[in-house]
Design a protein around this motif. Structure first.
Motif, PDB file in Angstrom:
ATOM      1  N   GLY A   1     -23.561 -22.895  25.323  1.00 49.94           N
ATOM      2  CA  GLY A   1     -22.348 -23.519  24.802  1.00 49.94           C
ATOM      3  C   GLY A   1     -21.853 -22.940  23.503  1.00 49.94           C
ATOM      4  N   CYS A   2     -22.427 -21.826  23.062  1.00 48.22           N
ATOM      5  CA  CYS A   2     -21.984 -21.184  21.817  1.00 48.22           C
ATOM      6  C   CYS A   2     -21.015 -20.052  22.121  1.00 48.22           C
ATOM      7  CB  CYS A   2     -23.180 -20.623  21.058  1.00 48.22           C
ATOM      8  SG  CYS A   2     -24.021 -21.867  20.077  1.00 48.22           S
TER       9      CYS A   2
ATOM     10  N   ALA B   1     -27.695 -13.191  13.865  1.00 43.71           N
ATOM     11  CA  ALA B   1     -27.668 -14.651  13.744  1.00 43.71           C
ATOM     12  C   ALA B   1     -26.815 -15.090  12.559  1.00 43.71           C
ATOM     13  CB  ALA B   1     -29.089 -15.191  13.602  1.00 43.71           C
ATOM     14  N   SER B   2     -26.914 -14.369  11.447  1.00 43.22           N
ATOM     15  CA  SER B   2     -26.148 -14.755  10.254  1.00 43.22           C
ATOM     16  C   SER B   2     -24.654 -14.544  10.445  1.00 43.22           C
ATOM     17  CB  SER B   2     -26.638 -13.962   9.039  1.00 43.22           C
ATOM     18  OG  SER B   2     -26.417 -12.576   9.229  1.00 43.22           O
ATOM     19  N   ASP B   3     -24.285 -13.628  11.343  1.00 43.88           N
ATOM     20  CA  ASP B   3     -22.865 -13.353  11.593  1.00 43.88           C
ATOM     21  C   ASP B   3     -22.304 -14.157  12.762  1.00 43.88           C
ATOM     22  OD1 ASP B   3     -22.854 -11.534   9.540  1.00 43.88           O
ATOM     23  OD2 ASP B   3     -23.227  -9.792  10.830  1.00 43.88           O
ATOM     24  N   HIS B   4     -23.157 -14.977  13.385  1.00 41.66           N
ATOM     25  CA  HIS B   4     -22.705 -15.738  14.550  1.00 41.66           C
ATOM     26  C   HIS B   4     -21.823 -16.884  14.074  1.00 41.66           C
ATOM     27  CE1 HIS B   4     -22.824 -17.635  18.512  1.00 41.66           C
ATOM     28  NE2 HIS B   4     -23.359 -16.513  18.955  1.00 41.66           N
ATOM     29  N   LEU B   5     -20.546 -16.843  14.419  1.00 44.10           N
ATOM     30  CA  LEU B   5     -19.573 -17.761  13.833  1.00 44.10           C
ATOM     31  C   LEU B   5     -19.301 -18.992  14.691  1.00 44.10           C
ATOM     32  CD1 LEU B   5     -16.997 -15.110  12.546  1.00 44.10           C
ATOM     33  CD2 LEU B   5     -18.863 -16.202  11.279  1.00 44.10           C
ATOM     34  N   LYS B   6     -19.411 -18.860  16.013  1.00 45.82           N
ATOM     35  CA  LYS B   6     -18.992 -19.964  16.874  1.00 45.82           C
ATOM     36  C   LYS B   6     -19.873 -21.191  16.697  1.00 45.82           C
ATOM     37  CE  LYS B   6     -17.407 -21.049  21.508  1.00 45.82           C
ATOM     38  NZ  LYS B   6     -17.171 -20.555  22.879  1.00 45.82           N
TER      39      LYS B   6
ATOM     40  N   HIS C   1     -28.846 -23.950  17.070  1.00 42.66           N
ATOM     41  CA  HIS C   1     -29.855 -23.513  18.035  1.00 42.66           C
ATOM     42  C   HIS C   1     -30.909 -22.659  17.335  1.00 42.66           C
ATOM     43  CE1 HIS C   1     -28.071 -25.048  21.704  1.00 42.66           C
ATOM     44  NE2 HIS C   1     -26.885 -24.603  21.306  1.00 42.66           N
ATOM     45  N   ASN C   2     -32.158 -23.073  17.460  1.00 46.06           N
ATOM     46  CA  ASN C   2     -33.259 -22.275  16.926  1.00 46.06           C
ATOM     47  C   ASN C   2     -33.645 -21.203  17.935  1.00 46.06           C
ATOM     48  OD1 ASN C   2     -33.290 -23.911  14.716  1.00 46.06           O
ATOM     49  ND2 ASN C   2     -35.359 -24.718  15.029  1.00 46.06           N
ATOM     50  N   VAL C   3     -33.651 -19.963  17.484  1.00 49.23           N
ATOM     51  CA  VAL C   3     -34.164 -18.858  18.291  1.00 49.23           C
ATOM     52  C   VAL C   3     -35.494 -18.460  17.666  1.00 49.23           C
ATOM     53  CG1 VAL C   3     -33.807 -16.491  19.064  1.00 49.23           C
ATOM     54  CG2 VAL C   3     -31.859 -18.072  18.943  1.00 49.23           C
TER      55      VAL C   3
ATOM     56  N   LEU D   1     -27.530  -7.998  22.951  1.00 47.54           N
ATOM     57  CA  LEU D   1     -26.606  -8.256  24.056  1.00 47.54           C
ATOM     58  C   LEU D   1     -27.164  -9.311  25.008  1.00 47.54           C
ATOM     59  CD1 LEU D   1     -25.334  -4.642  24.899  1.00 47.54           C
ATOM     60  CD2 LEU D   1     -23.969  -6.543  23.993  1.00 47.54           C
ATOM     61  N   ARG D   2     -28.441  -9.179  25.334  1.00 50.99           N
ATOM     62  CA  ARG D   2     -29.057 -10.153  26.247  1.00 50.99           C
ATOM     63  C   ARG D   2     -29.131 -11.534  25.595  1.00 50.99           C
ATOM     64  NH1 ARG D   2     -32.600  -9.843  30.669  1.00 50.99           N
ATOM     65  NH2 ARG D   2     -31.692  -7.776  30.990  1.00 50.99           N
ATOM     66  N   LEU D   3     -29.496 -11.563  24.329  1.00 49.36           N
ATOM     67  CA  LEU D   3     -29.617 -12.835  23.626  1.00 49.36           C
ATOM     68  C   LEU D   3     -28.251 -13.493  23.446  1.00 49.36           C
ATOM     69  CD1 LEU D   3     -31.633 -14.733  22.325  1.00 49.36           C
ATOM     70  CD2 LEU D   3     -31.438 -13.428  20.206  1.00 49.36           C
ATOM     71  N   ASN D   4     -27.235 -12.688  23.229  1.00 52.71           N
ATOM     72  CA  ASN D   4     -25.887 -13.229  23.059  1.00 52.71           C
ATOM     73  C   ASN D   4     -25.417 -13.934  24.330  1.00 52.71           C
ATOM     74  OD1 ASN D   4     -23.843 -13.453  21.048  1.00 52.71           O
ATOM     75  ND2 ASN D   4     -22.544 -12.083  22.262  1.00 52.71           N
TER      76      ASN D   4
END
Length: 517
Positions: free
Chosen positions: A516-517, A412-417, A374-376, A506-509
């Motif tokens: 679906g992430c 973003a770099s730590d987002h694992l799912k 997903h591009n943010v 928090l909002r972006l997460n």
């Protein structure tokens, strides 16, 4: 057969051949686009719909210069959200179609088309929208005299016109700036009473109103031109030409004018203003068939078909800031299945038109995006003056924007799912095509309130918008565009101009989880 009979037959055949060539020349010049007729399928031709021929064979004026070659017109692309812009006098006042589509239901035939068909003279009419309180005026065999339009030349590089006031770039029209040919005895085409009715002065120095006011009537012998333009041409006057949001409203007005008047192909443009060049002209050129500045013409020029495009200020994209437009965006398919005067697909149609104009596919949805992550897209706001030569205070909408961006990059770099790509949206440094590509490829668009967010008009369905709004900038511009496109919209309201990076994450997460992430 004697000699006299042979001579007679030869003379007869020669005259027949000459007459055939003359007829071919006449019809080919009067109907230059007949071989493009197939392109008009599914696009209403207004003139034909009202019982008039598609191409009126005007008696051409005397030309002091050689005829200009016909410039090819771009065809309309096929776009999923397109719905016919059919003329219907029963469009409900203040409905979505009246705001965003063809609500121009009151037609004033000042110079009727049927009379022009008989005489070969000019025709002129205006279509008034009670909802938008403005008109789209158009006519055939119209002469424009740049020498009677007071303004700067336009089209220069910004650095070449530093110090020139923008007031000098807005047009002032003398009587005769525009001319029509008619046998009517009066000098002016319309009076102030008529202007007040169909072109109310919604802004100071309303250029469209003034251009129509300037139209004078002359006879056949006084209708001379240096150049004749066969192709349908939009006459556009811009105010805030360097601001993306306001330019989007101008683009919409030009697109709407083209559709309402039933043009079978994309029209050509003439800027009737003296503004310098900007990067935004890349999109003007992509959307339409060609672009010239009025002052580029060296003398009087005649248009076979000219359309006066309303100001961007008069479109629903701008009017929605100050008046309630109760519309929600849905797909064209849904609207066809379940008609609703409070739903629209027009803004999505317009966004697809922009993407298609740059050659991007218009049937892409999130399935293709998620495959590569997903591009943010973080739309960065750079401090600038909306009018590049105005004196004024440079305003900061988000004082810690870099800190917020760096924090999001770490998140973003730590987002694992699933993979999240944070895109640094320094749009001002990108060609317009690449800006549109970044918008199209984004699953989430985030940014501080600012003109760059106007690009969401080109976002694909299911794109999520997250706007960071400072205390001084609680304006509905982008919430409304998202609403009219049917996009999911979120806002973070600040007490000042500082955003807590943790609150943004928090909002972006939550948004990313909903994807679906």
């Amino acid at each position: 057969m004697n000699k006299a009979e042979l001579i007679f037959i030869k003379i007869f055949l020669a005259l027949f051949a000459l007459n055939s060539l003359s007829l071919y020349g006449y019809f080919s010049s009067s109907h230059p686009n007949h071989h493009h007729h197939h392109l008009a399928v599914n696009h209403r031709n207004t003139t034909a719909a009202e019982g008039f021929p598609k191409k009126i064979p005007h008696r051409k004026p005397h030309l002091s210069n050689p005829a200009r070659p016909i410039i090819p017109s771009k065809p309309w692309p096929t776009i999923p959200s397109y719905l016919p812009w059919s003329f219907s006098p029963t469009v409900a006042l203040n409905s979505c179609e009246a705001y965003f589509g063809n609500g121009f239901t009151k037609i004033s035939n000042i110079l009727p088309v049927k009379a022009a068909l008989r005489s070969g003279s000019s025709w002129f009419r205006c279509r008034y929208s009670e909802t938008l309180r403005t008109s789209i005026c158009e006519g055939g065999k119209i002469r424009m005299d740049p020498g009677k339009i007071k303004m700067s030349g336009g089209g220069e590089k910004l650095e070449d016109v530093i110090g020139r006031s923008e007031g000098k770039e807005l047009p002032e029209f003398e009587d005769g700036a525009f001319v029509v040919e008619s046998r009517l005895k009066r000098k002016k085409l319309v009076g102030y009473k008529f202007l007040h009715k169909i072109l109310p002065e919604n802004v100071t120095r309303h250029p469209i109103r003034e251009s129509v006011r300037s139209i004078v009537i002359v006879g056949q012998n006084d209708f001379d031109c240096q150049e004749w333009v066969e192709e349908p041409t939009l006459l556009v006057t811009r105010f805030e030409y360097a601001n993306l949001y306001h330019t989007v409203t101008d683009w919409y007005s030009a697109y709407m004018s083209s559709r309402v008047t039933g043009l079978p192909n994309r029209p050509h443009l003439v800027f009737v203003d003296g503004h310098c060049k900007t990067q935004l002209e890349e999109t003007w050129k992509a959307l339409f068939s060609s672009l010239r500045f009025a002052k580029n013409f060296t003398g009087p020029v005649c248009f076979h078909h000219a359309i006066f495009s309303p100001l961007g200020y008069e479109t629903p994209l701008f009017r929605g800031i100050s008046e309630e437009i109760n519309c929600r965006g849905v797909s064209a398919h849904d609207l066809q299945q379940n008609p609703d005067i409070h739903k629209t697909a027009r803004v999505s149609e317009f966004g697809e038109m922009i993407r298609a104009a740059f050659g991007f596919p218009v049937n892409r949805h999130h399935a293709g995006k998620a495959a590569s992550g997903h591009n943010v897209l973080f739309v960065r706001r750079e401090d600038y003056l909306a009018h590049p030569r105005h004196e004024g205070k440079v305003e900061s909408r988000l004082t810690n924007e870099q800190h917020v961006f760096d924090s999001l990059q770490s998140w973003a770099s730590d987002h694992l799912k699933c993979k999240v790509n944070l895109i640094n949206g320094l749009l001002a440094h990108m060609p317009m095509k690449e800006q549109i590509r970044a918008i199209q490829d984004a699953s989430v668009i985030i940014g501080a309130h600012g003109a760059g967010l106007a690009h969401i008009v080109s976002a694909t369905p299911n794109t999520v918008i997250l706007e960071i709004i400072g205390r001084e900038f609680k304006r509905p511009h982008f919430r409304l565009i998202a609403q009219w496109k049917g996009l999911e919209y979120h806002a973070i309201y600040l007490y000042g101009s500082y955003a807590n990076p943790r609150a943004v994450i928090l909002r972006l997460n939550k948004i990313i989880k909903s994807l679906g992430c």
